[in-house]
Scaffold this active site. Structure first.
Site, PDB file in Angstrom:
ATOM      1  N   CYS A   8     -18.094  13.430  13.820  1.00 12.48           N
ATOM      2  CA  CYS A   8     -17.098  14.113  14.645  1.00 12.48           C
ATOM      3  C   CYS A   8     -16.082  13.115  15.198  1.00 12.48           C
ATOM      4  CB  CYS A   8     -17.795  14.859  15.780  1.00 12.48           C
ATOM      5  SG  CYS A   8     -16.686  15.852  16.797  1.00 12.48           S
ATOM      6  N   CYS A   9     -16.575  11.994  15.729  1.00 15.42           N
ATOM      7  CA  CYS A   9     -15.690  10.946  16.253  1.00 15.42           C
ATOM      8  C   CYS A   9     -14.770  10.416  15.160  1.00 15.42           C
ATOM      9  CB  CYS A   9     -16.511   9.793  16.825  1.00 15.42           C
ATOM     10  SG  CYS A   9     -17.310  10.128  18.408  1.00 15.42           S
ATOM     11  N   CYS A  34     -18.674  15.563  25.652  1.00 20.10           N
ATOM     12  CA  CYS A  34     -19.397  14.287  25.479  1.00 20.10           C
ATOM     13  C   CYS A  34     -19.300  13.391  26.704  1.00 20.10           C
ATOM     14  CB  CYS A  34     -18.856  13.546  24.253  1.00 20.10           C
ATOM     15  SG  CYS A  34     -19.065  14.447  22.705  1.00 20.10           S
ATOM     16  N   CYS A  78     -14.011  12.988  25.422  1.00 21.30           N
ATOM     17  CA  CYS A  78     -14.002  14.422  25.149  1.00 21.30           C
ATOM     18  C   CYS A  78     -14.878  15.143  26.182  1.00 21.30           C
ATOM     19  CB  CYS A  78     -14.506  14.704  23.745  1.00 21.30           C
ATOM     20  SG  CYS A  78     -13.395  14.131  22.429  1.00 21.30           S
ATOM     21  N   CYS A 113     -17.711   4.836  19.476  1.00 25.72           N
ATOM     22  CA  CYS A 113     -17.196   5.896  18.616  1.00 25.72           C
ATOM     23  C   CYS A 113     -16.605   5.380  17.319  1.00 25.72           C
ATOM     24  CB  CYS A 113     -16.141   6.710  19.362  1.00 25.72           C
ATOM     25  SG  CYS A 113     -14.715   5.736  19.894  1.00 25.72           S
TER      26      CYS A 113
END
Length: 237
Positions: free
Chosen positions: A120-121, A206, A203, A231
């Site tokens: 995702c990162c 997170c 985010c 990340c």
């Protein structure tokens, strides 16, 4: 043939000592690489300080809009544009890659494993970063050594082999108190989440506020082991 920019980096190291790497080194780099410097901001306390330091220099600004940021971050983005009067270019995830990720794994797959979180990162941050840095010679950051154990021995000036760019961290050795005082003394706009225990803000799903006595990075990816909390934006040699 050796990368010419890396040779420039090695020349900079030969010319300068650690004592010369104060915030005034931003001007020297700007003079050395006109039009070749860019600063990445997430509108954190640190990034607001650096934005203020470079507001009159020939240094471009950008931010990564992951699509999952806090509303307060967008508010700080808006107030920063008005305060600093500098254009802040936005970079976004590739829509097709993001659509595939969410369709196959769901919107919150990053909670399931470190691998899925990093995937995702990578889509939301790492790949857009590559686009943002393209064509530039020096990447300015707001990193500080207190941010994590892995950044404790970072050099202020370093070579990033992944992005083939020189990196400079002007406030690397500043303390949290120094940063907070600078923001206050210069009346800089800031993310109000900082006043609610949010130290490192990324985010929304997170990031959480930290508790008294917790590590600086405890609020980021809190469900993971501390040694996995990166990340992929910053690779240090």
């Amino acid at each position: 043939m050796e990368n010419s920019l890396k040779i420039e980096y090695e020349n900079l190291l030969e010319e300068a000592s650690e004592a010369t790497f104060g915030t005034d080194y931003l001007q020297k780099l700007s003079d050395r690489f006109p039009g070749g410097l860019i600063f990445s901001t997430s509108f954190s306390y640190e990034d607001q300080v650096v934005t203020h330091l470079i507001k009159n220099l020939d240094i471009d600004l950008f931010t990564l809009d992951t699509g999952r940021l806090f509303e307060q971050t967008y508010e700080t983005w808006t107030s920063s544009r008005a305060f600093f009067k500098k254009n802040i270019k936005a970079y976004y995830p590739d829509p097709e890659a993001l659509q595939k990720l969410v369709s196959e794994n769901g919107p919150d797959s990053f909670y399931q494993s470190v691998e899925k979180r990093k995937a995702c990162c990578n889509i939301r941050k790492v790949e857009p970063l590559k686009k943002a840095l393209k064509g530039y010679k020096v990447w300015i950051t707001g990193l500080r050594s207190e941010h994590s154990a892995g950044r404790g021995q970072m050099p202020q000036l370093e070579w990033d082999p992944d992005h083939q760019i020189i990196k400079f961290h002007p406030i690397l050795h500043w303390t949290t108190q120094q940063v907070a005082e600078y923001v206050q003394n210069h009346h800089l706009p800031y993310n109000y989440l900082h006043k609610k225990g949010f130290v490192s803000i990324g985010c929304e799903p997170c990031t959480r506020a930290i508790k008294e006595g917790e590590d600086f990075r405890a609020g980021r990816w809190w469900w993971e082991d501390a040694d996995k909390k990166e990340c992929g934006l910053h690779v240090h040699q």
